[in-house]
Motif scaffolding. Structure first.
Motif, PDB file in Angstrom:
ATOM      1  N   ASN A 149       0.832  -1.205   0.000  1.00 17.95           N
ATOM      2  CA  ASN A 149       0.000   0.000   0.000  1.00 17.95           C
ATOM      3  C   ASN A 149       0.865   1.252   0.000  1.00 17.95           C
ATOM      4  O   ASN A 149       0.370   2.352   0.263  1.00 17.95           O
ATOM      5  CB  ASN A 149      -0.877   0.038   1.269  1.00 17.95           C
ATOM      6  CG  ASN A 149      -1.798  -1.155   1.376  1.00 17.95           C
ATOM      7  OD1 ASN A 149      -2.267  -1.683   0.381  1.00 17.95           O
ATOM      8  ND2 ASN A 149      -2.045  -1.595   2.602  1.00 17.95           N
ATOM      9  N   LYS A 151       2.537   3.373  -2.035  1.00 17.21           N
ATOM     10  CA  LYS A 151       2.306   4.600  -2.803  1.00 17.21           C
ATOM     11  C   LYS A 151       1.123   5.373  -2.223  1.00 17.21           C
ATOM     12  O   LYS A 151       1.169   6.609  -2.090  1.00 17.21           O
ATOM     13  CB  LYS A 151       2.088   4.271  -4.275  1.00 17.21           C
ATOM     14  CG  LYS A 151       3.359   3.865  -5.000  1.00 17.21           C
ATOM     15  CD  LYS A 151       3.130   3.671  -6.488  1.00 17.21           C
ATOM     16  CE  LYS A 151       4.423   3.324  -7.199  1.00 17.21           C
ATOM     17  NZ  LYS A 151       4.228   3.127  -8.657  1.00 17.21           N
ATOM     18  N   ALA A 152       0.057   4.662  -1.870  1.00 19.56           N
ATOM     19  CA  ALA A 152      -1.110   5.321  -1.267  1.00 19.56           C
ATOM     20  C   ALA A 152      -0.764   5.896   0.098  1.00 19.56           C
ATOM     21  O   ALA A 152      -1.197   7.003   0.443  1.00 19.56           O
ATOM     22  CB  ALA A 152      -2.266   4.326  -1.148  1.00 19.56           C
ATOM     23  N   LYS A 155       1.206   9.113  -0.273  1.00 17.79           N
ATOM     24  CA  LYS A 155       0.315  10.189  -0.738  1.00 17.79           C
ATOM     25  C   LYS A 155      -0.644  10.638   0.364  1.00 17.79           C
ATOM     26  O   LYS A 155      -0.785  11.840   0.645  1.00 17.79           O
ATOM     27  CB  LYS A 155      -0.475   9.705  -1.955  1.00 17.79           C
ATOM     28  CG  LYS A 155      -1.469  10.727  -2.495  1.00 17.79           C
ATOM     29  CD  LYS A 155      -2.271  10.134  -3.654  1.00 17.79           C
ATOM     30  CE  LYS A 155      -3.350  11.102  -4.119  1.00 17.79           C
ATOM     31  NZ  LYS A 155      -4.202  10.504  -5.175  1.00 17.79           N
ATOM     32  N   ASN A 156      -1.294   9.686   1.020  1.00 17.68           N
ATOM     33  CA  ASN A 156      -2.339  10.025   1.992  1.00 17.68           C
ATOM     34  C   ASN A 156      -1.792  10.564   3.306  1.00 17.68           C
ATOM     35  O   ASN A 156      -2.478  11.304   4.012  1.00 17.68           O
ATOM     36  CB  ASN A 156      -3.238   8.808   2.234  1.00 17.68           C
ATOM     37  CG  ASN A 156      -3.987   8.402   0.976  1.00 17.68           C
ATOM     38  OD1 ASN A 156      -4.314   9.235   0.146  1.00 17.68           O
ATOM     39  ND2 ASN A 156      -4.243   7.106   0.825  1.00 17.68           N
ATOM     40  N   ASP A 217     -10.154   0.286   0.984  1.00 19.03           N
ATOM     41  CA  ASP A 217     -10.032   1.029  -0.270  1.00 19.03           C
ATOM     42  C   ASP A 217      -8.558   1.296  -0.530  1.00 19.03           C
ATOM     43  O   ASP A 217      -7.935   2.104   0.162  1.00 19.03           O
ATOM     44  CB  ASP A 217     -10.798   2.356  -0.178  1.00 19.03           C
ATOM     45  CG  ASP A 217     -10.809   3.113  -1.500  1.00 19.03           C
ATOM     46  OD1 ASP A 217      -9.954   2.828  -2.366  1.00 19.03           O
ATOM     47  OD2 ASP A 217     -11.676   4.000  -1.666  1.00 19.03           O
ATOM     48  N   GLU A 219      -6.962   3.031  -2.541  1.00 15.79           N
ATOM     49  CA  GLU A 219      -6.588   4.412  -2.842  1.00 15.79           C
ATOM     50  C   GLU A 219      -6.563   5.289  -1.593  1.00 15.79           C
ATOM     51  O   GLU A 219      -5.936   6.340  -1.572  1.00 15.79           O
ATOM     52  CB  GLU A 219      -7.559   5.016  -3.866  1.00 15.79           C
ATOM     53  CG  GLU A 219      -7.589   4.296  -5.208  1.00 15.79           C
ATOM     54  CD  GLU A 219      -6.249   4.350  -5.919  1.00 15.79           C
ATOM     55  OE1 GLU A 219      -5.603   5.418  -5.869  1.00 15.79           O
ATOM     56  OE2 GLU A 219      -5.838   3.329  -6.501  1.00 15.79           O
ATOM     57  N   LYS A 220      -7.286   4.870  -0.552  1.00 21.47           N
ATOM     58  CA  LYS A 220      -7.447   5.721   0.629  1.00 21.47           C
ATOM     59  C   LYS A 220      -6.698   5.223   1.860  1.00 21.47           C
ATOM     60  O   LYS A 220      -6.876   5.750   2.959  1.00 21.47           O
ATOM     61  CB  LYS A 220      -8.937   5.866   0.965  1.00 21.47           C
ATOM     62  CG  LYS A 220      -9.728   6.575  -0.133  1.00 21.47           C
ATOM     63  CD  LYS A 220     -11.198   6.710   0.241  1.00 21.47           C
ATOM     64  CE  LYS A 220     -11.980   7.417  -0.860  1.00 21.47           C
ATOM     65  NZ  LYS A 220     -13.427   7.494  -0.549  1.00 21.47           N
TER      66      LYS A 220
END
Length: 296
Positions: A149, A151-152, A155-156, A217, A219-220
């Motif tokens: 996870n 990269k997400a 970013k997050n 999720d 992406e989150k």
């Protein structure tokens, strides 16, 4: 799949087994020991197929491989193949608990204790920078095919880092050894159990606490990785009709220390998987004898 499926897979009446083997050395250690026992104690022909994590589920469902001995958690595949299609069945726990996380070498954590809190990572981004990280701190990952996870998370959590893939577990280990030899700082995606942690003591960076569903999720995601009891899975037909081989695979269960012992022989001492398995089997009969099916 990276290699052609075994011509022996699912051939009726043939006393043979085809095992999926993933690219990391812990998974290779599982297969090496089980293969040795199947061949030398039960008289089976054993073939292996190297296949990445997600494609392994497809191969298992289709009967191109009979068993997968180390899964790190794929709920979507488990729902599809175990619960819905019923083409794959659980084979029990491996006995090893896996955990993925972000780690720094202990020598760096000892000198900079606050680095173990993710909120302080940006403070050290410049020290973790490399030629590949584009002016940001480098978060080193292994193979792009692994569960990650990262990269997400970068970013997050709004971190000044770039995920850089080494390409494989072996390439990642080579880089980590080089950094450690020169006592350089590095931040890496890493996992336990893993034999290298004996040679390069690592300290985990605490990410926001894992809670059930926080990674639902992709992406989150903004939380740590869970601790995952590693599991085995068998092709449904093989589980029913695989005789002594299926019985052995269901009973196979060992400890983190035992897996690391075999992994160390393969990856560090450069024994072939067969030689490593033979050495371990010779010294651990009290353990593996319990995995053999009872004679009728």
């Amino acid at each position: 799949m990276t290699r052609q499926a075994s011509p022996y897979a699912a051939v009726k009446g043939t006393k043979s087994v085809t095992l999926s083997v993933q690219s990391w050395v812990g998974a290779q250690a599982n297969v090496a020991v089980v293969r040795y026992l199947l061949e030398h104690e039960l008289g089976y022909r054993v073939d292996t197929v190297q296949v990445d994590e997600v494609p392994a589920w497809d191969a298992l469902s289709q009967g191109r491989v009979d068993a997968m001995l180390e899964d790190w958690g794929h709920p979507e595949q488990e729902q599809r193949y175990v619960k819905d299609k019923k083409t794959i069945v659980p084979g029990g726990d491996l006995g090893v608990t896996g955990h993925i996380g972000w780690f720094v070498p202990k020598y760096f954590a000892d000198a900079h204790p606050d680095v173990t809190d993710w909120r302080n990572l940006d403070k050290y981004a410049e020290e973790f920078r490399t030629a590949e990280s584009g002016g940001k701190g480098q978060l080193m990952d292994g193979s792009p095919s692994y569960v990650t996870n990262d990269k997400a998370l970068v970013k997050n959590l709004k971190l000044d880092y770039q995920v850089v893939f080494a390409g494989s577990e072996a390439a990642q280990i080579t880089q980590m050894k080089q950094f450690a030899k020169e006592k350089k700082p590095f931040l890496t995606y890493w996992y336990t159990p893993q034999w290298l942690s004996r040679q390069i003591p690592m300290t985990e960076v605490k990410l926001p606490a894992y809670e059930e569903g926080c990674d639902a999720d992709p992406e989150k995601v903004a939380c740590a990785y869970p601790h995952t009891p590693l599991k085995k899975f068998l092709n449904q037909r093989f589980a029913d009709e695989g005789g002594e081989a299926a019985a052995l695979l269901k009973r196979f269960r060992w400890t983190t220390e035992q897996q690391n012992e075999v992994a160390l022989l393969i990856a560090d001492q450069k024994l072939s998987p067969q030689e490593a398995a033979e050495r371990w089997v010779e010294k651990n009969e009290a353990t593996w004898r319990k995995w053999l099916p009872a004679k009728g």
